[in-house]
Design an enzyme around this catalytic site. Structure first.
Site, PDB file in Angstrom:
ATOM      1  CG  LEU A  63      -1.151   0.644  -0.096  1.00  0.00           C
ATOM      2  CD1 LEU A  63      -1.553  -0.829  -0.056  1.00  0.00           C
ATOM      3  CD2 LEU A  63       0.354   0.777  -0.279  1.00  0.00           C
ATOM      4  CG  ASP A  64      -0.463   5.042  -5.975  1.00  0.00           C
ATOM      5  OD1 ASP A  64      -0.771   6.039  -5.295  1.00  0.00           O
ATOM      6  OD2 ASP A  64       0.644   4.905  -6.530  1.00  0.00           O
ATOM      7  NE  ARG A  65     -10.011   2.974  -8.950  1.00  0.00           N
ATOM      8  CZ  ARG A  65     -10.899   3.488  -9.792  1.00  0.00           C
ATOM      9  NH1 ARG A  65     -10.686   4.688 -10.313  1.00  0.00           N
ATOM     10  NH2 ARG A  65     -11.994   2.831 -10.109  1.00  0.00           N
ATOM     11  CG  ASN A 115       2.043   8.639  -7.556  1.00  0.00           C
ATOM     12  OD1 ASN A 115       1.610   9.699  -8.006  1.00  0.00           O
ATOM     13  ND2 ASN A 115       1.244   7.650  -7.218  1.00  0.00           N
ATOM     14  NE  ARG A 136       2.114   4.070 -10.050  1.00  0.00           N
ATOM     15  CZ  ARG A 136       0.903   4.580 -10.269  1.00  0.00           C
ATOM     16  NH1 ARG A 136       0.184   5.054  -9.255  1.00  0.00           N
ATOM     17  NH2 ARG A 136       0.427   4.627 -11.493  1.00  0.00           N
TER      18      ARG A 136
END
Length: 248
Positions: free
Chosen positions: A57-59, A174, A177
């Site tokens: 998962l992105d930060r 990503n 997004r």
């Protein structure tokens, strides 16, 4: 910053990640170190080298993911992403987007290709190659939950906020997004700078702090369904950190 250990087995762990924690063992405040710390409270002999990241998962994204505890299980999870083997993982997310008008079609599939730099942050001083990937995301908007939020931060002043449920068929970097912007012409809430920084070689320290008090993005991994050899398990992940809940 606390990582919630939802389930532990000999083969894998299921965790609930707060915003700000990195899914990369080479960085500080990373999920592997946090998971090792949680395990050693129960099993002091546990070593961080046994954990293998098979999901990321992105930060600044919150929510649940599976971490393998051995190579065999890691390979099993990776095969499931290509519809191979006996394991199936369903990954569903919830996001927030600001939309002035509700689209005629509130559900469907996004299959636009996405571009991303090669996955190696260790060579920051060297230009990374740009790749184009096929990607598939299924979505469903929830018009009945559309709200105008009166908040003190500019992020809440972009228009009516609409929840969206997303399910990954592929797992590109990503992907959600990127697909949100391509499909709806707007980013996820508090992700306005995504188009600018996604092709930068270095990870930015500040992403959208001018819009909100933190860089948290309105994307949460809320459900993981694991089907293995005819047995199905569902893991539902709340936004546990009180600080993270304020964006929602």
């Amino acid at each position: 910053m606390k990582l919630d250990l939802v389930k532990r087995t000999f083969n894998y762990a299921v965790v609930n990640k707060p915003s700000g924690m990195v899914c990369d063992a080479s960085h500080t405040n990373n999920i592997i170190t946090a998971l090792t710390n949680e395990f050693t409270k129960i099993l002091p002999s546990v070593n961080s080298s046994q954990f293998r990241l098979v999901q990321r998962l992105d930060r600044f994204v919150t929510g649940g993911l599976v971490v393998a505890r051995n190579k065999k299980w890691a390979d099993k999870v990776r095969k499931s992403f290509f519809q191979e083997g006996t394991l199936r993982l369903t990954r569903r997310y919830v996001g927030l987007i600001a939309l002035d008008q509700i689209p005629e079609s509130t559900q469907g599939t996004i299959d636009f290709p996405i571009q991303a730099l090669e996955k190696d942050y260790r060579g920051k001083n060297k230009s990374r190659e740009l790749f184009t990937y096929s990607a598939v995301t299924h979505y469903k908007l929830i018009p009945s939950a559309r709200r105008t939020i009166k908040g003190v931060f500019p992020v809440f002043q972009q228009g009516p906020i609409l929840p969206i449920i997303l399910e990954l068929e592929t797992g590109r970097k990503n992907q959600i997004r990127d697909h949100i912007i391509q499909k709806f012409g707007v980013p996820l809430l508090n992700d306005d700078n995504f188009s600018d920084f996604k092709l930068n070689s270095e990870i930015p320290k500040d992403v959208n702090s001018k819009l909100y008090k933190s860089n948290q993005i309105a994307l949460h991994s809320g459900l993981v369904i694991m089907e293995n050899n005819g047995i199905s398990q569902q893991f539902l992940f709340p936004v546990n950190n009180a600080y993270d809940r304020e964006l929602w």
